[in-house]
Write an enzyme that holds these catalytic residues in place. Sequence first.
Site, short mmCIF file in Angstrom:
data_model
loop_
_atom_site.label_atom_id
_atom_site.label_comp_id
_atom_site.label_asym_id
_atom_site.label_seq_id
_atom_site.Cartn_x
_atom_site.Cartn_y
_atom_site.Cartn_z
N GLU A 144 7.38 44.94 -77.56
CA GLU A 144 5.91 44.82 -77.58
C GLU A 144 5.37 46.11 -78.18
O GLU A 144 5.39 47.16 -77.54
CB GLU A 144 5.37 44.62 -76.16
N HIS A 167 5.27 34.25 -82.65
CA HIS A 167 4.12 33.38 -82.97
C HIS A 167 4.19 32.90 -84.43
O HIS A 167 5.25 32.90 -85.02
CB HIS A 167 2.81 34.08 -82.61
N HIS A 213 6.91 41.49 -81.01
CA HIS A 213 5.59 41.07 -80.52
C HIS A 213 4.62 42.25 -80.47
O HIS A 213 5.04 43.41 -80.55
CB HIS A 213 5.71 40.46 -79.11
N GLU A 261 -1.91 38.72 -83.94
CA GLU A 261 -0.54 39.16 -83.63
C GLU A 261 0.48 38.59 -84.61
O GLU A 261 1.39 39.28 -85.06
CB GLU A 261 -0.18 38.75 -82.19
ZN LIG Z 1 3.52 37.77 -78.49
#
Ligand SMILES: [Zn+2]
Length: 254
Positions: A141, A10, A79, A24
Amino acid sequence: MVKIFIDPGHGGSDSGAVGNGLLEKNITLMIAQQISNILQNEYEDIAIRMSRTGDATVSLSERTDAANNWNADFYLSIHINAGGGTGFESYIYPGVGAPTSTYQKAIHEQVVTMTGFNDRGMKSANFHVLRETHMPALLTENGFIDTTSDANRLKDSTFIVKIARGHVDGLEKAFSLTKKQNDSTIYRVQIGAFTKKENAANLAAQASGKGFDTAVLFRNNLYIVQIGAFSSRNNAEQLAAKAEDAGFSTYLSN
Ligand SMILES: [Zn+2]
């Protein structure tokens, strides 16, 4: 020379997942910057590029094109999860096999060990960054932004360093990276890492109050609270155990 492309997920107009006052895009950048700093400070024969080094909007194609044009050896996308749940999971492209699956295992295991994250498993998915990269690629993640317990850990820069160290330890294993040879390896016992100097000073005062010898160092853009440095790993681990008993969260750095 191992060329590692690090992709903080992002950025810019795309904040990624949002929860508990966190975005995030900011956390992925902090983790990626720490991974890059540690690799460059502590390892030989590596080159690092990042898909972004600030709060920039970068499309998925721009990210994978940059890695492909550079001929990276590995693509690591960072992430933070969302949608309810807790812990860590990692993704490779479905059916891709070794060496990507070997790299996934090395990094996945080290992150779980270093962070104590709940292990949600090694997974695969048809994500753009895994599909369009010409080199082995992994997406991690790192906790759930919308789960309070995970988010509270992600607000702590000491924990961000642990996540980064887990990735670095896994990369070291996966690519047999060589540590820079200083005079000799020193094992440093550290109990905190902060962006604000006062927070480091406060923790150092608490540790001093409990009888630990403390020092605050400035390293990788963070104020680090250190309680000891040893040439013997055993001695460092003993002090770390003592500090854990006294209620501090410790990690070894060398
Ligand atoms: Zn993400």
